[in-house]
Enzyme design. Structure first.
Site, PDB file in Angstrom:
ATOM      1  N   LYS A  63       0.636  -1.152   0.096  1.00 18.70           N
ATOM      2  CA  LYS A  63      -0.257   0.111   0.327  1.00 18.70           C
ATOM      3  C   LYS A  63       0.670   0.939  -0.086  1.00 18.70           C
ATOM      4  O   LYS A  63       1.309   1.633   1.033  1.00 18.70           O
ATOM      5  CB  LYS A  63      -1.284  -0.568   1.467  1.00 18.70           C
ATOM      6  CG  LYS A  63      -1.701   1.001   1.101  1.00 18.70           C
ATOM      7  CD  LYS A  63      -3.242   1.382   1.968  1.00 18.70           C
ATOM      8  CE  LYS A  63      -4.430   1.996   1.996  1.00 18.70           C
ATOM      9  NZ  LYS A  63      -3.279   3.108   2.090  1.00 18.70           N
ATOM     10  N   LYS A 123      -3.120  -1.914   7.035  1.00 22.39           N
ATOM     11  CA  LYS A 123      -2.487  -1.964   7.498  1.00 22.39           C
ATOM     12  C   LYS A 123      -1.294  -1.659   8.602  1.00 22.39           C
ATOM     13  O   LYS A 123      -1.349  -2.589   9.837  1.00 22.39           O
ATOM     14  CB  LYS A 123      -2.825  -0.494   8.582  1.00 22.39           C
ATOM     15  CG  LYS A 123      -4.179   0.457   7.617  1.00 22.39           C
ATOM     16  CD  LYS A 123      -3.407   1.181   6.466  1.00 22.39           C
ATOM     17  CE  LYS A 123      -3.290   2.212   7.109  1.00 22.39           C
ATOM     18  NZ  LYS A 123      -4.091   3.687   6.643  1.00 22.39           N
ATOM     19  N   GLU A 151      -0.372   5.125  -8.150  1.00 23.32           N
ATOM     20  CA  GLU A 151      -0.682   5.984  -7.236  1.00 23.32           C
ATOM     21  C   GLU A 151       0.563   6.457  -7.512  1.00 23.32           C
ATOM     22  O   GLU A 151       1.788   6.494  -7.620  1.00 23.32           O
ATOM     23  CB  GLU A 151      -0.027   5.643  -6.008  1.00 23.32           C
ATOM     24  CG  GLU A 151       0.161   5.713  -4.867  1.00 23.32           C
ATOM     25  CD  GLU A 151      -1.187   6.049  -3.787  1.00 23.32           C
ATOM     26  OE1 GLU A 151      -2.220   5.307  -4.574  1.00 23.32           O
ATOM     27  OE2 GLU A 151      -0.976   6.308  -2.405  1.00 23.32           O
TER      28      GLU A 151
HETATM   29  S1  IVH Z   1      -6.355  -0.307  -4.655  1.00 21.36           S
HETATM   30  C1  IVH Z   1     -10.723  -0.208  -5.180  1.00 21.36           C
HETATM   31  N1  IVH Z   1      -4.092  -0.523  -4.759  1.00 21.36           N
HETATM   32  O1  IVH Z   1      -4.861   4.305  -0.931  1.00 21.36           O
HETATM   33  C2  IVH Z   1     -10.191  -0.079  -4.870  1.00 21.36           C
HETATM   34  N2  IVH Z   1      -5.677   1.131  -3.784  1.00 21.36           N
HETATM   35  O2  IVH Z   1      -7.229   4.021   0.708  1.00 21.36           O
HETATM   36  C3  IVH Z   1      -8.694   1.084  -4.306  1.00 21.36           C
HETATM   37  N3  IVH Z   1      -3.736   2.730  -2.311  1.00 21.36           N
HETATM   38  O3  IVH Z   1      -6.228   5.872  -3.239  1.00 21.36           O
HETATM   39  C4  IVH Z   1      -7.350   1.440  -4.650  1.00 21.36           C
HETATM   40  N4  IVH Z   1      -2.118   1.869  -3.298  1.00 21.36           N
HETATM   41  O4  IVH Z   1      -4.647   5.765  -2.923  1.00 21.36           O
HETATM   42  C5  IVH Z   1      -5.209  -0.130  -4.804  1.00 21.36           C
HETATM   43  N5  IVH Z   1      -1.695  -0.874  -4.326  1.00 21.36           N
HETATM   44  C6  IVH Z   1      -2.654  -0.143  -4.293  1.00 21.36           C
HETATM   45  C7  IVH Z   1      -2.614   1.113  -4.255  1.00 21.36           C
HETATM   46  C8  IVH Z   1      -3.888   1.117  -3.111  1.00 21.36           C
HETATM   47  C9  IVH Z   1      -2.430   2.506  -2.447  1.00 21.36           C
HETATM   48  C10 IVH Z   1      -3.973   4.029  -1.757  1.00 21.36           C
HETATM   49  C11 IVH Z   1      -4.585   4.721  -2.912  1.00 21.36           C
HETATM   50  C12 IVH Z   1      -6.188   4.694  -2.433  1.00 21.36           C
HETATM   51  C13 IVH Z   1      -6.162   4.402  -0.597  1.00 21.36           C
HETATM   52  C14 IVH Z   1      -7.754   3.758  -0.452  1.00 21.36           C
END
Ligand code: IVH
Length: 343
Positions: A118, A316, A176
């Site tokens: 993440k 997390k 991202e």
């Molecule tokens: S998937 C519908 N993949 O986390 C799926 N998000 O809390 C939505 N993020 O706003 C996102 N790494 O900015 C996804 N490998 C990843 C991610 C990721 C960071 C962030 C993203 C999103 C937030 C969600």
């Protein structure tokens, strides 16, 4: 000086070469020519384009240096809402996530997952029309973000044109934008010297750099990008998240090399601990593990609540806590007279 006919031909060759070498350098980390040679090609492109401004195209690598400043950001509506992710903090919650999935699907079949770091940056959407980047936006409230196309075009690893044979129709990609830790430290050093306020963390530096009305300022910031999905998987003809990412890499997008498929909850748990160990050795900040159901058919059946998809969750990392001693505080006075305390 070349005539216009020669310029058209030469520009086409230069753009093709620059696109190829930028992908080798910024996406694959595997350049095949020296930096000086790349700079020479780039300068030749800039010189030809300034001699023949009517030949500048939307996807020209020259857009990387930033265009005219904007007076404000225009709103940009997302093709489908950019959702958030539900958070979990323990393996018990991970098991509960899987149980809920299986109940929803009325299934007792094992589910395959894709585990992705993440990234702690900011989410953006990129719209490609017939292979050409036509719109880039921030997440905003999830429905409407800000049009930051000119700013995103300066991010070296974001393709301005997709690689490979002509991609027809619309492809909406999400990922991202982030700062590396070293890029962040360098930027703050420069800002301290100039008496400018410091960014609190790489995430704020990324947001502050992207939301610059003058794209030339964004162009000077070493922003990075990893793609993590699409809003419309249909054009990719992929049946799983793993295939989606594979296809996106073929089209020229940078995909995080730490992404792994996991065929059980135990494997996901191992991946979480593996990443937690790697965390501090990485060049950029991550704040957890995103666990996604791999099969796109299952994703579709699971759908989403108003806030988050049911097929993914963010596990997390425990919050970072450390004790340190401030040894000294220096008050730096900048050009403008602003005083910045530096611990
Ligand atoms: S998937 C519908 N993949 O986390 C799926 N998000 O809390 C939505 N993020 O706003 C996102 N790494 O900015 C996804 N490998 C990843 C991610 C990721 C960071 C962030 C993203 C999103 C937030 C969600």
């Amino acid at each position: 000086m070349a005539d216009k006919g020669q310029a058209i031909e030469r520009l086409q060759v230069l753009r093709e070469q620059l696109r190829f070498h930028a992908h080798r350098y910024y996406v694959l980390d595997d350049p095949v020519i020296a930096d000086g040679e790349y700079d020479r090609l780039f300068r030749e492109l800039l010189a030809l384009e300034s001699a023949f401004p009517e030949l500048v195209t939307e996807d020209s690598p020259s857009h990387r240096v930033g265009g005219r400043p904007l007076s404000s950001f225009a709103p940009a509506e997302h093709r489908t809402p950019m959702l958030s992710l539900d958070n979990i903090l323990s393996v018990e919650e991970l098991r509960a996530f899987e149980e809920k999935l299986l109940r929803f699907l009325k299934s007792d079949q094992p589910v395959c997952y894709i585990c992705e770091p993440k990234l702690d940056g900011l989410a953006v959407e990129l719209v490609y029309q017939d292979g050409l980047l036509v719109l880039g936006s921030t997440r905003g409230d999830g429905w409407v973000g800000e049009n930051v196309t000119a700013q995103l075009k300066t991010v070296a690893s974001i393709p301005l044109r997709l690689l490979g044979s002509a991609s027809e129709g619309e492809l909406v990609v999400r990922g991202e934008v982030f700062f590396s830790n070293s890029g962040f430290a360098r930027l703050n050093e420069q800002r301290a010297q100039a008496g400018e306020p410091l960014f609190a963390n790489p995430r704020n530096a990324a947001a502050g750099s992207l939301r610059q009305l003058d794209p030339k300022v964004t162009a000077r910031r070493p922003l990075q990008f990893y793609v993590y999905g699409v809003a419309n998987p249909e054009p990719l003809a992929a049946e799983s998240q793993e295939k989606v990412l594979h296809r996106l890499a073929e089209l020229g997008f940078p995909v995080n090399p730490l992404i792994r498929p996991c065929t059980s909850i135990t494997a996901v748990e191992q991946m979480f601990h593996h990443l937690l160990e790697l965390r501090h050795g990485l060049a950029y900040e991550i704040d957890g593990l995103v666990v996604k159901v791999d099969d796109l058919g299952l994703q579709q059946r699971l759908g989403a609540t108003a806030r988050a998809p049911r097929w993914a969750v963010a596990w997390k990392f425990p919050a970072l806590q450390a004790t340190t001693v401030i040894e000294a505080v220096e008050f730096q006075v900048g050009r403008t007279g602003a005083v910045t305390p530096v611990a």
